[in-house]
Write an enzyme that holds these catalytic residues in place. Structure first.
Site, PDB file in Angstrom:
ATOM      1  N   TYR A  48      -3.216  10.790  -3.168  1.00  0.00           N
ATOM      2  CA  TYR A  48      -2.894   9.232  -3.098  1.00  0.00           C
ATOM      3  C   TYR A  48      -2.524   8.906  -2.100  1.00  0.00           C
ATOM      4  O   TYR A  48      -1.478   9.576  -1.452  1.00  0.00           O
ATOM      5  CB  TYR A  48      -2.271   9.011  -4.691  1.00  0.00           C
ATOM      6  CG  TYR A  48      -1.831   7.433  -4.761  1.00  0.00           C
ATOM      7  CD1 TYR A  48      -2.898   6.492  -4.892  1.00  0.00           C
ATOM      8  CD2 TYR A  48      -0.597   6.939  -4.507  1.00  0.00           C
ATOM      9  CE1 TYR A  48      -2.664   5.321  -5.032  1.00  0.00           C
ATOM     10  CE2 TYR A  48      -0.194   5.574  -4.602  1.00  0.00           C
ATOM     11  CZ  TYR A  48      -1.250   4.873  -4.999  1.00  0.00           C
ATOM     12  OH  TYR A  48      -0.947   3.436  -4.986  1.00  0.00           O
ATOM     13  N   ASP A  62       8.368  -2.483   1.381  1.00  0.00           N
ATOM     14  CA  ASP A  62       6.977  -2.547   0.899  1.00  0.00           C
ATOM     15  C   ASP A  62       6.796  -3.945   0.172  1.00  0.00           C
ATOM     16  O   ASP A  62       7.123  -4.203  -0.857  1.00  0.00           O
ATOM     17  CB  ASP A  62       6.887  -1.842  -0.297  1.00  0.00           C
ATOM     18  CG  ASP A  62       5.527  -1.707  -1.204  1.00  0.00           C
ATOM     19  OD1 ASP A  62       4.550  -2.013  -0.462  1.00  0.00           O
ATOM     20  OD2 ASP A  62       5.292  -1.267  -2.369  1.00  0.00           O
ATOM     21  N   ASP A  89      -3.770   2.616  -1.523  1.00  0.00           N
ATOM     22  CA  ASP A  89      -3.352   1.392  -2.172  1.00  0.00           C
ATOM     23  C   ASP A  89      -3.584   0.280  -1.026  1.00  0.00           C
ATOM     24  O   ASP A  89      -3.241   0.390   0.356  1.00  0.00           O
ATOM     25  CB  ASP A  89      -1.763   1.456  -2.231  1.00  0.00           C
ATOM     26  CG  ASP A  89      -0.979   0.129  -2.599  1.00  0.00           C
ATOM     27  OD1 ASP A  89      -1.651  -0.848  -2.783  1.00  0.00           O
ATOM     28  OD2 ASP A  89       0.208   0.364  -2.745  1.00  0.00           O
ATOM     29  N   ASP A  91      -2.979  -2.901  -1.592  1.00  0.00           N
ATOM     30  CA  ASP A  91      -2.231  -4.171  -1.683  1.00  0.00           C
ATOM     31  C   ASP A  91      -2.674  -5.344  -2.313  1.00  0.00           C
ATOM     32  O   ASP A  91      -3.519  -5.149  -3.281  1.00  0.00           O
ATOM     33  CB  ASP A  91      -1.333  -4.591  -0.506  1.00  0.00           C
ATOM     34  CG  ASP A  91       0.099  -3.752  -0.061  1.00  0.00           C
ATOM     35  OD1 ASP A  91       0.431  -3.021  -0.912  1.00  0.00           O
ATOM     36  OD2 ASP A  91       0.541  -3.646   0.933  1.00  0.00           O
ATOM     37  N   HIS A 116      -7.268   0.362  -4.404  1.00  0.00           N
ATOM     38  CA  HIS A 116      -7.065  -0.610  -5.669  1.00  0.00           C
ATOM     39  C   HIS A 116      -6.175  -1.689  -4.952  1.00  0.00           C
ATOM     40  O   HIS A 116      -5.610  -1.562  -3.747  1.00  0.00           O
ATOM     41  CB  HIS A 116      -6.032   0.173  -6.720  1.00  0.00           C
ATOM     42  CG  HIS A 116      -4.515   0.595  -6.241  1.00  0.00           C
ATOM     43  ND1 HIS A 116      -3.600  -0.434  -5.951  1.00  0.00           N
ATOM     44  CD2 HIS A 116      -4.015   1.696  -6.001  1.00  0.00           C
ATOM     45  CE1 HIS A 116      -2.449   0.310  -5.638  1.00  0.00           C
ATOM     46  NE2 HIS A 116      -2.762   1.426  -5.554  1.00  0.00           N
ATOM     47  N   GLU A 118      -4.083  -5.572  -6.149  1.00  0.00           N
ATOM     48  CA  GLU A 118      -3.347  -6.058  -7.387  1.00  0.00           C
ATOM     49  C   GLU A 118      -3.494  -7.508  -7.457  1.00  0.00           C
ATOM     50  O   GLU A 118      -3.838  -8.255  -6.407  1.00  0.00           O
ATOM     51  CB  GLU A 118      -2.073  -5.450  -6.896  1.00  0.00           C
ATOM     52  CG  GLU A 118      -1.373  -5.991  -5.626  1.00  0.00           C
ATOM     53  CD  GLU A 118      -0.138  -5.147  -5.159  1.00  0.00           C
ATOM     54  OE1 GLU A 118       0.902  -5.842  -5.084  1.00  0.00           O
ATOM     55  OE2 GLU A 118      -0.406  -3.872  -5.242  1.00  0.00           O
ATOM     56  N   CYS A 126       7.627  -4.398  -4.734  1.00  0.00           N
ATOM     57  CA  CYS A 126       7.525  -3.124  -5.286  1.00  0.00           C
ATOM     58  C   CYS A 126       7.072  -3.232  -7.088  1.00  0.00           C
ATOM     59  O   CYS A 126       7.810  -3.904  -7.686  1.00  0.00           O
ATOM     60  CB  CYS A 126       8.472  -2.178  -5.197  1.00  0.00           C
ATOM     61  SG  CYS A 126       8.609  -0.579  -6.352  1.00  0.00           S
ATOM     62  N   ARG A 161      -5.545  -3.341  -9.874  1.00  0.00           N
ATOM     63  CA  ARG A 161      -3.714  -3.189 -10.484  1.00  0.00           C
ATOM     64  C   ARG A 161      -3.561  -4.513 -10.987  1.00  0.00           C
ATOM     65  O   ARG A 161      -3.620  -5.611 -10.466  1.00  0.00           O
ATOM     66  CB  ARG A 161      -3.144  -2.478  -9.472  1.00  0.00           C
ATOM     67  CG  ARG A 161      -1.572  -2.641  -9.797  1.00  0.00           C
ATOM     68  CD  ARG A 161      -0.492  -2.355  -8.472  1.00  0.00           C
ATOM     69  NE  ARG A 161       0.525  -2.958  -8.725  1.00  0.00           N
ATOM     70  CZ  ARG A 161       1.449  -2.544  -7.754  1.00  0.00           C
ATOM     71  NH1 ARG A 161       1.347  -1.595  -6.890  1.00  0.00           N
ATOM     72  NH2 ARG A 161       2.806  -3.060  -7.566  1.00  0.00           N
ATOM     73  N   GLU A 191       0.451  -1.577 -13.930  1.00  0.00           N
ATOM     74  CA  GLU A 191       1.877  -1.416 -13.593  1.00  0.00           C
ATOM     75  C   GLU A 191       2.874  -1.414 -14.462  1.00  0.00           C
ATOM     76  O   GLU A 191       3.082  -2.407 -15.423  1.00  0.00           O
ATOM     77  CB  GLU A 191       2.197  -1.968 -12.240  1.00  0.00           C
ATOM     78  CG  GLU A 191       3.160  -1.773 -11.606  1.00  0.00           C
ATOM     79  CD  GLU A 191       3.487  -0.266 -10.821  1.00  0.00           C
ATOM     80  OE1 GLU A 191       3.361   0.705 -11.640  1.00  0.00           O
ATOM     81  OE2 GLU A 191       3.500  -0.011  -9.600  1.00  0.00           O
ATOM     82  N   ASN A 213       1.124   5.323 -13.151  1.00  0.00           N
ATOM     83  CA  ASN A 213       2.108   5.634 -12.027  1.00  0.00           C
ATOM     84  C   ASN A 213       3.264   6.197 -12.393  1.00  0.00           C
ATOM     85  O   ASN A 213       3.962   5.518 -12.874  1.00  0.00           O
ATOM     86  CB  ASN A 213       2.378   4.159 -11.471  1.00  0.00           C
ATOM     87  CG  ASN A 213       2.965   4.192 -10.360  1.00  0.00           C
ATOM     88  OD1 ASN A 213       3.443   5.357  -9.710  1.00  0.00           O
ATOM     89  ND2 ASN A 213       3.388   3.210  -9.724  1.00  0.00           N
TER      90      ASN A 213
END
Length: 309
Positions: A48, A62, A89, A91, A116, A118, A126, A161, A191, A213
């Site tokens: 990952y 982040d 990821d 974002d 992924h 989101e 985060c 996500r 999440e 996660n």
């Protein structure tokens, strides 16, 4: 030697095959290419690549400050170092649906097995912090549809996500993941689930693989692989675990040098030179180099003329 000889296409097929309900495939987060090789050596299922880790490695929080070229380049460096499939990821996709379409193709060309996206609003936070905001369902489904339409390899995994559970609760989370799947998401990343029953609620709501996660210091308890498998989870990530471990060790060694004037007390905790050379396949490179350049020049006595060379 050098990079993986398993093609990105083969890795994508492997990822698709392994993600079944209850498999709880384990994907530790790599913070650099060498750590990806270590993950493979320890017989994990995949790698990952966390957006938080990519940002933190640059000294950034982040909050969506990294760019597509930065993410694609670093993720590609990590992915090509291992035979395992790598999930990255992305974002919120680095822009509007057209930007997201480009994101998909850039990540495909970089050799990733999947990514992924989101449903947060930029600037994002985060997933295990409070104060998040998510876009409406229509905007998120547009993102997913754009991603699915843009991919070149149908096996490139598009995971969606959602952070809505921490804002509007589980009922809203169930509605959101169902809409995501209808829009074309191949897998779901809910999440900040609070307990196993919430993971089970999501896995029962959709017919696609679900990710858990397991990040430290977050809102989810650190469940075991078996507990998550029993809840129907297909994939488990440990996104920042290795970076936190490495930086924690680095901080302790620096403190030792400050206190003692030498690193001697910490040497027995370090990766040895021979182990590091083993990970980077030093001997294989040396053998390859010798095999190519080990030749004689006609009429020249190498030993007799060593000093002049």
């Amino acid at each position: 030697m050098l990079y993986s000889k398993v093609s990105p296409a083969e890795k994508r097929v492997a990822l698709r095959k392994m993600l079944t309900a209850g498999a709880a495939r384990q994907f530790p987060g790599a913070f650099n290419p060498l750590s990806a090789r270590l993950i493979e050596e320890k017989n994990f299922d995949g790698v990952y690549i966390s957006g938080a880790v990519l940002a933190n490695d640059l000294g950034l929080p982040d909050i969506g400050l990294t760019t597509l070229p930065e993410v694609a380049n670093r993720a590609g460096q990590i992915a090509r170092m291992t035979d395992l499939p790598a999930l990255v990821d992305a974002d919120t996709g680095f822009g509007e649906p057209m930007n997201l379409a480009r994101t998909i193709q850039e990540l495909e060309h970089a050799g990733l097995a999947g990514m992924h996206i989101e449903d947060q609003v930029l600037p994002k936070r985060c997933g295990h912090l409070d104060g998040k905001t998510v876009v409406d369902t229509s905007t998120m489904t547009q993102r997913i549809a754009a991603a699915a339409d843009a991919r070149i390899d149908d096996n490139f995994l598009i995971m969606a996500r959602t952070d809505i559970r921490g804002i509007d609760g589980m009922s809203a989370a169930v509605d959101r993941v169902k809409a995501m799947v209808d829009a074309g998401a191949d897998a779901i990343f809910p999440e900040a689930m609070k307990d196993l029953s919430e993971f089970e609620t999501i896995t029962n709501a959709v017919d696609v693989p679900v990710l858990a996660n397991m990040t430290e210091f977050g809102k989810s308890e650190l469940f075991t692989r078996q507990q998550l498998a029993d809840a129907g989870v297909a994939m488990v990530i440990y996104p920042v675990t290795l970076l936190r471990s490495a930086m924690g060790a680095a901080e302790r060694v620096l403190d030792t040098i400050n206190a003692d004037g030498t690193q001697n007390a910490s040497v027995d905790q370090m990766l040895t030179r021979s182990r590091l050379y083993e990970l980077v396949e030093y001997e294989d490179y040396n053998a390859f180099d010798s095999g190519i350049f080990n030749f004689e020049v006609p009429g020249l006595d190498i030993e007799a003329n060593a000093e002049t060379l």
